[in-house]
Write a protein that holds these residues in place. Structure first.
Motif, PDB file in Angstrom:
ATOM      1  N   SER A  46       0.817  -1.215   0.000  1.00 56.62           N
ATOM      2  CA  SER A  46       0.000   0.000   0.000  1.00 56.62           C
ATOM      3  C   SER A  46       0.850   1.264   0.000  1.00 56.62           C
ATOM      4  N   ARG A  47       2.147   1.116   0.278  1.00 50.37           N
ATOM      5  CA  ARG A  47       3.017   2.287   0.387  1.00 50.37           C
ATOM      6  C   ARG A  47       4.088   2.342  -0.697  1.00 50.37           C
ATOM      7  N   LEU A  48       4.215   1.277  -1.473  1.00 51.66           N
ATOM      8  CA  LEU A  48       5.237   1.231  -2.509  1.00 51.66           C
ATOM      9  C   LEU A  48       4.584   1.040  -3.876  1.00 51.66           C
ATOM     10  N   SER A  49       5.255   1.513  -4.904  1.00 54.58           N
ATOM     11  CA  SER A  49       4.663   1.548  -6.247  1.00 54.58           C
ATOM     12  C   SER A  49       5.019   0.335  -7.091  1.00 54.58           C
ATOM     13  N   VAL A  50       5.670  -0.671  -6.503  1.00 55.25           N
ATOM     14  CA  VAL A  50       6.070  -1.870  -7.245  1.00 55.25           C
ATOM     15  C   VAL A  50       5.593  -3.098  -6.491  1.00 55.25           C
ATOM     16  N   PRO A  51       5.513  -4.256  -7.163  1.00 51.65           N
ATOM     17  CA  PRO A  51       5.083  -5.476  -6.469  1.00 51.65           C
ATOM     18  C   PRO A  51       6.008  -5.813  -5.305  1.00 51.65           C
ATOM     19  N   VAL A  52       5.419  -6.319  -4.223  1.00 49.19           N
ATOM     20  CA  VAL A  52       6.170  -6.676  -3.021  1.00 49.19           C
ATOM     21  C   VAL A  52       5.995  -8.170  -2.749  1.00 49.19           C
ATOM     22  N   PHE A  53       7.103  -8.842  -2.469  1.00 46.82           N
ATOM     23  CA  PHE A  53       7.099 -10.251  -2.104  1.00 46.82           C
ATOM     24  C   PHE A  53       7.816 -10.385  -0.766  1.00 46.82           C
ATOM     25  N   ARG A  80      12.046 -11.093  -8.052  1.00 43.73           N
ATOM     26  CA  ARG A  80      12.188 -10.973  -9.501  1.00 43.73           C
ATOM     27  C   ARG A  80      11.527 -12.146 -10.220  1.00 43.73           C
ATOM     28  N   LEU A  81      11.660 -13.338  -9.632  1.00 43.97           N
ATOM     29  CA  LEU A  81      11.133 -14.541 -10.273  1.00 43.97           C
ATOM     30  C   LEU A  81       9.665 -14.796  -9.939  1.00 43.97           C
ATOM     31  N   GLY A  82       9.106 -14.039  -9.040  1.00 43.81           N
ATOM     32  CA  GLY A  82       7.721 -14.244  -8.657  1.00 43.81           C
ATOM     33  C   GLY A  82       7.542 -15.584  -7.974  1.00 43.81           C
ATOM     34  N   ASP A  83       6.661 -16.430  -8.472  1.00 44.51           N
ATOM     35  CA  ASP A  83       6.382 -17.723  -7.862  1.00 44.51           C
ATOM     36  C   ASP A  83       7.092 -18.865  -8.584  1.00 44.51           C
ATOM     37  N   GLU A  84       8.089 -18.593  -9.402  1.00 42.06           N
ATOM     38  CA  GLU A  84       8.718 -19.648 -10.174  1.00 42.06           C
ATOM     39  C   GLU A  84       9.483 -20.651  -9.330  1.00 42.06           C
TER      40      GLU A  84
END
Length: 330
Positions: free
Chosen positions: A107-114, A324-328
């Motif tokens: 909610s506070r950052l403009s990029v996906p967070v993992f 970077r790899l998401g769920d890979e």
């Protein structure tokens, strides 16, 4: 496995420990291009305070980079992270209890967070870029404030049904032993961590033991000023008591690794965290205790025990790469 991002793109990795929040801009080959660091706010403060620090570190790294925005932010958190990697259920050395960290940061950052457990992130980094490359079954044990752990099998992090696999530091080793911050007694990290190393050294200084004269001189007779790196430095300089303290921690480490070998049968143990900087002063006693304690010794292959390659940056490198790899990796 293939990277879905170009080599000139990067992610931000954040490693949250009991004492520090470290961040880095990490390229697709695992190279840290920029770094930022803050002290971890005291555990008694609001979880929001820790999140504020994470956001500060991310924004500093974004501002320092002259180029494209990061593709993602990965956070390695020292605590129990749910299987969907959204919530920190419990962090023994922080104030998080069922903290929805991923959503709070998103909610506070403009990029996906993992987010992931910090030891999972460190193990992933060593498997991708460090000491565990090309190994099929790896267990990593990180000796820092406590003990973190992770398992990789056939290229996948083993998180367990509830996301809490790898919390080896809280295996009970000594029934009724030292009280642990998790609430139990006799946990492995009370005997084979940086805190355990410092606790034993400070007790010698406080007792006025002549065996601790060199360590006492280093801190002006104030046991509270002693740190783990000081003990390692003294041992590397030839101080017999410091070396003995590290050997004791190493022996407990080896006994625990033998238990883990029975559970997971890895081909490789990677030892990371700040205490691992002691190298063979720690690992040789660990290897000896492991060989003595291994069930079926002499009739089974013995796993290698090696020092991590990536040092204190493994957690942030792995967090960035997982993001970077998401769920890979699943």
């Amino acid at each position: 496995m293939t990277d879905e991002f170009a080599q000139d793109e990067f992610a931000i990795g954040i490693d949250i420990g009991g004492t520090k929040v470290s961040g880095g801009l990490v390229s697709a080959d695992g190279t840290v291009q920029q770094r930022a660091r803050r002290d971890t706010p005291h555990r008694s403060t609001s979880p929001r305070v820790v999140e504020d620090v994470i956001v500060e570190v991310v924004e500093e790294l974004m501002d320092s980079h002259q180029g494209s925005a990061p593709v993602a932010v990965g956070v390695g958190a020292a605590g129990f992270v749910t299987a969907d990697r959204a919530t920190v259920v419990f962090a023994p050395h922080l104030s998080w209890r069922h903290e929805p960290l991923r959503d709070a940061l998103s909610s506070r950052l403009s990029v996906p967070v993992f987010i992931d457990n910090d030891a999972n992130a460190a193990c992933w980094a060593e498997w991708r870029f460090g000491a565990a490359r090309d190994r099929s079954h790896v267990v990593m044990v990180n000796l820092g404030t406590g003990i973190g752990g992770a398992v990789i099998a056939q290229g996948a992090v083993q998180r367990g049904e509830f996301g809490i696999a790898g919390e080896f530091g809280h295996m009970q080793m000594v029934p009724g032993g030292h009280r642990c911050e998790c609430g139990n007694r006799g946990c492995w990290e009370q005997y084979a961590s940086g805190n355990a190393l410092v606790r034993e050294a400070r007790s010698l200084i406080a007792a006025g033991s002549p065996l601790a004269a060199d360590l006492a001189e280093r801190v002006g007779e104030d046991p509270r000023a002693l740190t783990g790196p000081m003990i390692t430095e003294a041992a590397q300089g030839g101080d017999a008591t410091a070396a003995e303290l590290l050997a004791e921690v190493g022996t407990w480490l080896g006994v625990g690794l033998a238990n883990l070998a029975n559970a997971f049968d890895p081909g490789l143990f990677v030892i990371g965290g700040g205490v691992s900087a002691a190298g063979d002063l720690l690992l040789d006693p660990a290897r000896a205790a492991f060989a003595r304690s291994l069930t079926g010794r002499g009739y089974r292959p013995r796993a290698d025990i090696v020092q991590a390659d990536l040092g204190n940056e493994a957690g942030l490198i792995g967090a960035a790469d997982l993001a970077r790899l998401g769920d890979e990796d699943d």
